[in-house]
Enzyme design. Structure first.
Site, PDB file in Angstrom:
ATOM      1  N   TYR A  90      61.332   9.709  82.189  1.00 50.41           N
ATOM      2  CA  TYR A  90      61.289   9.051  80.863  1.00 50.41           C
ATOM      3  C   TYR A  90      62.657   8.646  80.340  1.00 50.41           C
ATOM      4  O   TYR A  90      63.668   9.008  80.894  1.00 50.41           O
ATOM      5  CB  TYR A  90      60.444   9.816  79.866  1.00 50.41           C
ATOM      6  CG  TYR A  90      60.775  11.215  79.419  1.00 50.41           C
ATOM      7  CD1 TYR A  90      62.000  11.812  79.612  1.00 50.41           C
ATOM      8  CD2 TYR A  90      59.795  11.943  78.737  1.00 50.41           C
ATOM      9  CE1 TYR A  90      62.248  13.091  79.141  1.00 50.41           C
ATOM     10  CE2 TYR A  90      60.043  13.223  78.265  1.00 50.41           C
ATOM     11  CZ  TYR A  90      61.269  13.788  78.476  1.00 50.41           C
ATOM     12  OH  TYR A  90      61.510  15.040  78.014  1.00 50.41           O
ATOM     13  N   GLU A  91      62.624   7.817  79.305  1.00 47.13           N
ATOM     14  CA  GLU A  91      63.853   7.179  78.777  1.00 47.13           C
ATOM     15  C   GLU A  91      64.597   6.384  79.850  1.00 47.13           C
ATOM     16  O   GLU A  91      65.822   6.373  79.897  1.00 47.13           O
ATOM     17  CB  GLU A  91      64.805   8.219  78.157  1.00 47.13           C
ATOM     18  CG  GLU A  91      64.202   9.129  77.129  1.00 47.13           C
ATOM     19  CD  GLU A  91      63.470   8.414  76.021  1.00 47.13           C
ATOM     20  OE1 GLU A  91      63.648   7.209  75.850  1.00 47.13           O
ATOM     21  OE2 GLU A  91      62.670   9.082  75.345  1.00 47.13           O
ATOM     22  N   GLY A  92      63.833   5.698  80.690  1.00 48.07           N
ATOM     23  CA  GLY A  92      64.448   4.917  81.761  1.00 48.07           C
ATOM     24  C   GLY A  92      64.501   5.752  83.024  1.00 48.07           C
ATOM     25  O   GLY A  92      65.319   6.660  83.141  1.00 48.07           O
TER      26      GLY A  92
END
Lengths: 598, 598
Positions: free
Chosen positions: A440-442
C-alpha cells in the site's frame, strides 16, 4: 505469549548521541522539547504502547472488524477504549501546529513514538496514522474555513481521517479513476463513485470521519490532469461546527484480507455525497501527494516496527527454547539441551534482523530530522535542500524498510520452527501484517521507479550528489582512524557500487528507459544498503567515542553496537555487488520473452 | 478466480529431451512406461489436478478442518470425494512395488505428477503424501507380517499413514522425546505420550490411519540412541486383515495455523495405545529417516508447486490488468492503459519465478531419476553412487526449493498489488501455504547444517566431488561452442564460487565448527544456484539442439527456454559472489554478541 518492550534506550542513543539532537534547538518546537522532555515523552509513549495497545494486538487480529447490517463497523473489543486513551494523551497533535490545537513538538519525536505504536499494534496505529495524512493535506491545501472546521477536531482525535484513491480498476494509475464530482453552484460538489481498500474507512472510534477523496469534476480533462481532491465528511458539519446530518457515503463491505484484520479496510460507496474541493481544481494529485509522502514515511516505519517486535519475540524464544547442543560443545551442560541461541544459524537470523532494525531506526530519525528542517528552518535554502533530500529518501524508506521488514518477520518466525506457523505465538500475525506494507501507499515497484525515474534526476541530480558527498566524506574523514577503517572500507565499497550503478543509468537509461525500469528494484535496495551502512558507520563512530569517554553505564550497549555494526558490514554489505551486477545486465534478458510465451 | 494448468509440455521436455528418459529403460518399471504411456499418465494426472483437486483449493482453505466433539475430524467439503477419485485412479501405488499391489512405474513419474497435485491443492496432496512416507518406512523396515498387513491397504488408499515425531518440547532434537513404549510380552507395546503437529493425524477420508510413532522403550538409553519406531493403527487390525477395535490414540485438537487449513494438523494423544515395533529396538531414528528423506523431497516439490501455480496466476493478472503505460511508449494505444506485463519491474518478478520454476522442475526430475537408479539398478556401485548423490542433493532440494518457493509466492502476490492482499484472488493462500514448507520435515536451517556437516564430508567428499566434476565437465565441453559459451561462462563462475566456499570450509571449519554453522545457509543457497544454473545449462543446450534439428512445432517454447536461461545467468547467478563473501566472513561477527546483549 508474545511480548514487546519499546527500545527507548536505542532511540535516545540515536537522537542524542548520534544526531546530537540539541544542535537543532534553533528550530521552532525544539526548544520546547529539551532532552529530558523528549525522554519523558518517549517513556510515556512506550508505556502506552506496551500496556494499552500491545495487549489488543493478537485479540484484534482474531476478532477483526465487523460490518453491521446498517453499514456501521464495529472494531475489535478494547479498540474504542484504547483510542480514548490515545486521544487523551494528546498523541494526535503532538507535532501539529499549535494554531489548530497541536503541541508543535518536533516531527522526529512523533516519528519515534510512531515506531512504538506500530510495533505494539499496527492495525490500531493505522487509525490515527491515516488521520495524520488527512490533517497534513488539509493544512497544506485547505482554505481557512476548511482548516478551522476540520483541523481542531482532528487534532483532538474526535474526528478521524481517510485517504480515498483506489478504485476497482485503478490503483497505481490514478489517471483512470472514474469517481465523479458535480458542482452544485453553492461551492460544494456531489461526489459519486466507488473506492476500494479504504483503511479505517468506517469504524466506531470517532464522532466523524473526514474522507479525502480523489474525483473527476464533470467535464475535466482525461487522465491525471483532470483529478481533483475533495473533503467528504461522513457527517456534514453544521455552521457551529457540530456534527450534522449523514452524508451520502457508506461502507459497502469490509475486505477479507491476509492480515491487519483489526483495521477496517472498506469498500466505500459515494452516492451524491456532498464534497468540498480542497486545493485547486484538477490539481488533486499534487494535494494528494502531501498525504502520500507523509503516508509513505509512515509505512516505512511500519516495516521497521514489525521487524522490531518480531525480533524481540524471536530473541526471547531463542533464549528459552532448548534443543540440541552448540557445535562447540554443550553450553548448558546441566540441562538436557542448549538454548537454540547457541546455534550459528539461529544467530544469523537474529543478527540480520537486529542489524537492520538499529540502522533502520537511525535512518528514520535522520530523515525525520530532515523533515523538521524542511518544514521549520528559517533558512530557505536549507529548507529546500532538506526537502529534496527527503524526496530522495522517501521511496528508499518506504521500499527498503518494508521489503526488509517483511523478510525479517519471516526470519523471526523461522526461529520458532513449527511453533511459528501456528497462530498462538503471534509470529504468523507479524508476517501477515507486514505483508501489506510492501503494497500500500504505492507498491514497492513504484517506489523503485519513483527513485530512479523521478528522484535521481531531480534538479540535475543535486540531492543524490549531496548524498554521495556526505557518505563519501564520512568515509574519507575516518579512513585513517584505525578503529573506524574496517567500517569505512566496507561502506566505501558499497558507495562505489552505488555510484557505478548511478553512472550506468546515466549512460544507459536515457536512450533506453527500460534499462532504468529493469534495474530500479536493485537500485533501490543498493541505495538502502548504503544508507543503512552509513547509519552503521555513524553509530560505530559514536559508540567508540562514548566508550573512549568512559560511558561505563552503557558499556555493554555500546559494545553491542560495535559488534552489530561489524556484522552488518561483513554479512550484509556484500550484497551490493550482486545488485550492481544485475543493474548492469540491463533490460534485454528481462524484456526478451514475447508476451505470448509467458 | 485463480486458475491452474499443469505444465505437461515442460515436464515432457525435461524428461524426454533433456534427460533422455529412454536411456533408462534397462531399469525395472521403465520398460512398462514407454514415452507414450508416460505422456498419457501425465495428461491424466494433469486433468485430475486441474478439474478435481484445484477447484477445492480455495474452498478448502476457507472452510478448514473441523474437530468434532467425539474427536473425529471432518475435512472440507468435497475432499472425501476427491480422495475417492485419487484412490480409484491408482495414484497411491503408481511407483510402489507390484508385490503389494503397486504398479511399479518409475518414481520419476510419481514425482512429476506430485508437482501437479501440490500445485492444484497442497493441503489435499498432503494426505496421500504422508501415506507414501509411511509406506516407504514399512517397506524398508517392517517384517513380512507388517508388510502384508499394512502395505496392500495403504497402496489401495483405503488406509492412510502419518509420521509422529514432534512433541511439545522437542522438534529438531528428537533425543529429548518422552513418549513411552512398554512391552506387553506378546510382542506388542503400550504407547503413551503426546505428539504435536501431526499432519493428517485424524480425518474422514480413509478406513484406518496407520501412525508411525517414535517412542522410547522403558529402560532404553537416553538421547537419540534410545528411540524406537512403532506402528500404531487408529483401529487395530483383525487376523483376517479387517478393521477391528479402536486403539488408544485420539486427536486432542487441531492447530490453528497460518495456512494449509484444509489439512488437519493434529495434537495426537497416545494413551496406552497398542503399537508394534518396526525395525530394531532403539534404532528408530534410522528407520524414521527413510520416511524423512522421502518427505523432504516431497516438501521441496511443494515449494516448486506453489511457485508454479502462483506464477501462472501472476502472469494471467499481468496480461489482463491495465495500468499505466510502457516506459517505451504505449503498447496498447487503443486502450486507456497498457497491461502491466509491459513494465520491467513486473517482468522482473515474473521472469525470476519462471527461471526458478523451470530449473527447479528439471532439478527434481534429475534427482528423481537418480532415485530410480539408486533403488532399481542391478549395478551395486551405481546404486551406491546414486544414493550418495541423492543424499547430497536432498537438503538442497528441501531447503532451496522451499525458501525460493515461498519467496516467489510473495513475488507473485506482489504483482497483484492490493488485490494480492485480499483473500479473493487466492494469492494470500499460496503465500500462507508455502510458508510451512520452509519449516516442516526439518527447518531449513537444519537442512543447511545437514548439507555442510554431514553430506559434504560423507565418504571423503566423494559425492560433492562427483557433482563438481559433472558440472565442471559440462562447462569444459561446451565452452568453445559459441552458442553455449555465454551460459557456461556464468555457470563456471558460480561453480568456482561454490568450490572456493567448499575449500574454505575444509580449511576453516574443522578447527572451528561454528564457521561451518555460520556459513551453512549461504552454502546451501550457493549450492542451489549452481545446481539450478546447471539445469539451465542443460536445458539451453537441449533447446539449441532441438532448434537446430528443426523442431518447428516447439519453436516458441524452445526460444523461450533460451531467453529464460539467459535471464537466469545474468540476473540470478551473480548472487553466488555475495554468498561466498558471507561464508568467508566466518563466524566471528555472528557469535560475538553476548547472549545478554540480545
Amino acid at each position: 505469549m508474545p511480548a514487546y518492550r519499546a527500545p527507548v534506550e536505542d532511540t535516545l542513543f540515536v537522537l542524542n548521541d548520534v544526531f546530537k539532537y540539541e544542535r537543532y534547538n534553533n528550530l521552532p518546537g525544539f526548544s520546547d522539547a529539551s532532552p529530558d522532555i523528549v525522554e519523558a515523552v518517549l517513556r510515556e509513549a512506550a508505556r502506552m504502547a506496551e500496556e494499552v495497545f500491545f495487549p489488543l494486538n493478537q485479540s484484534g487480529d482474531r476478532e477483526g472488524c465487523t460490518r453491521n447490517d446498517d453499514g456501521s463497523v464495529t472494531t475489535p473489543k478494547g479498540f474504542r477504549e484504547a483510542f480514548e486513551q490515545y486521544k487523551e494523551a494528546g498523541w494526535m497533535g503532538l507535532a501539529f501546529d499549535p494554531e489548530y490545537g497541536g503541541q508543535g513538538l518536533p516531527y522526529v519525536l512523533h516519528s519515534a513514538i510512531g515506531e512504538y505504536f506500530s510495533s505494539a499494534n499496527m492495525a490500531f496505529a493505522m487509525y490515527p496514522g491515516l488521520t495524520q495524512g488527512a490533517m497534513a493535506a488539509i493544512r497544506e491545501h485547505g482554505n481557512d474555513k476548511q482548516k478551522q472546521t476540520f483541523l481542531p477536531k482532528m487534532v483532538e482525535g474526535r474526528w478521524t481521517g481517510t485517504m480515498n484513491l483506489t478504485e476497482p480498476h485503478c490503483g497505481t494509475d490514478l489517471g483512470l479513476l472514474r469517481t465523479k464530482a458535480v458542482p452544485q453552484g453553492d461551492g460544494s460538489y456531489r461526489i459519486s463513485g466507488q473506492k476500494i481498500f479504504i483503511s479505517a474507512g468506517e469504524h466506531d472510534m470517532s464522532e466523524n470521519i473526514i474522507h479525502l477523496v480523489l474525483a473527476r469534476i464533470e467535464g475535466a480533462p482525461e487522465g491525471t490532469k483532470g483529478i481533483s481532491l475533495f473533503i467528504v465528511p461522513k457527517f456534514l458539519v453544521n455552521e457551529d461546527g457540530s456534527v450534522g446530518e449523514r452524508n451520502g457515503v457508506t461502507c459497502g463491505s469490509i475486505e477479507e484480507k491476509m492480515g491487519i484484520h483489526a483495521n477496517s479496510t472498506c469498500v466505500m460507496n459515494y452516492d451524491d455525497a456532498t464534497g468540498y474541493l480542497i486545493g485547486e481544481e484538477n490539481k488533486g494529485l499534487r494535494a494528494m501527494f502531501v498525504m502520500m509522502n507523509e503516508a509513505r514515511l509512515g509505512v516505512g516505519l511500519q516495516g521497521l516496527s514489525i521487524s522490531e517486535v518480531a525480533y524481540q519475540n524471536a530473541v526471547a524464544y531463542a533464549k528459552e527454547r532448548i534443543q540440541g547442543r552448540a557445535l562447540t560443545g554443550p553450553a548448558a551442560p546441566d540441562r538436557k539441551a542448549d538454548p537454540i541461541i547457541v546455534h550459528p544459524d539461529v544467530r544469523r537470523n537474529l543478527m540480520t534482523i537486529r542489524a537492520f532494525n538499529e540502522a533502520g531506526r537511525a535512518f528514520l530519525i535522520w530523515a525525520a530530522l530532515k523533515s523538521d528542517v524542511a518544514h521549520r528552518s528559517d533558512n530557505a535554502e536549507e529548507r529546500e535542500l532538506s526537502q529534496e533530500m527527503m524526496g530522495l529518501l522517501t521511496p528508499v524508506i518506504k521500499g527498503v524498510l518494508t521489503d526488509k521488514g517483511f523478510e525479517h518477520a519471516v526470519m523471526a518466525q523461522q526461529v520458532f520452527g513449527g511453533h511459528g506457523y501456528i497462530e498462538e505465538h503471534g509470529m504468523s500475525q507479524y508476517v501477515r501484517d507486514a505483508r501489506i506494507t510492501m503494497i500500500y501507499e504505492g507498491a514497492n515497484g513504484i517506489q523503485a521507479l519513483d527513485l530512479v525515474g523521478r528522484k535521481l534526476p531531480m534538479n540535475g541530480g543535486r540531492a543524490v550528489q549531496a548524498f554521495f558527498k556526505e557518505v563519501g566524506e564520512f568515509c574519507e574523514e575516518n579512513r585513517n582512524d584505525e578503529s573506524m577503517s574496517f567500517f569505512t572500507k566496507h561502506l566505501k565499497k558499497g558507495l562505489n557500487d552505488l555510484q557505478q550503478a548511478t553512472m550506468w543509468f546515466v549512460q544507459n537509461a536515457m536512450a533506453k528507459p527500460d534499462n532504468a525500469g529493469a534495474g530500479s528494484h536493485d537500485y533501490m535496495h543498493l541505495f538502502g544498503l548504503v544508507t543503512l551502512g552509513y547509519m552503521w558507520g555513524l553509530q560505530a563512530k559514536t559508540a567508540q567515542e562514548r566508550l573512549a569517554a568512559g560511558d561505563e553505564a552503557r558499556k555493554a550497549f555500546l559494545e553491542a553496537k560495535l559488534a552489530t555494526a561489524r556484522f552488518f558490514m561483513e554479512r550484509i554489505m556484500p550484497e551490493t555487488s550482486a545488485h550492481l551486477a544485475r543493474i548492469s545486465a540491463g533490460a534485454d534478458s528481462m524484456m526478451a520473452l514475447p508476451e505470448d510465451s509467458f
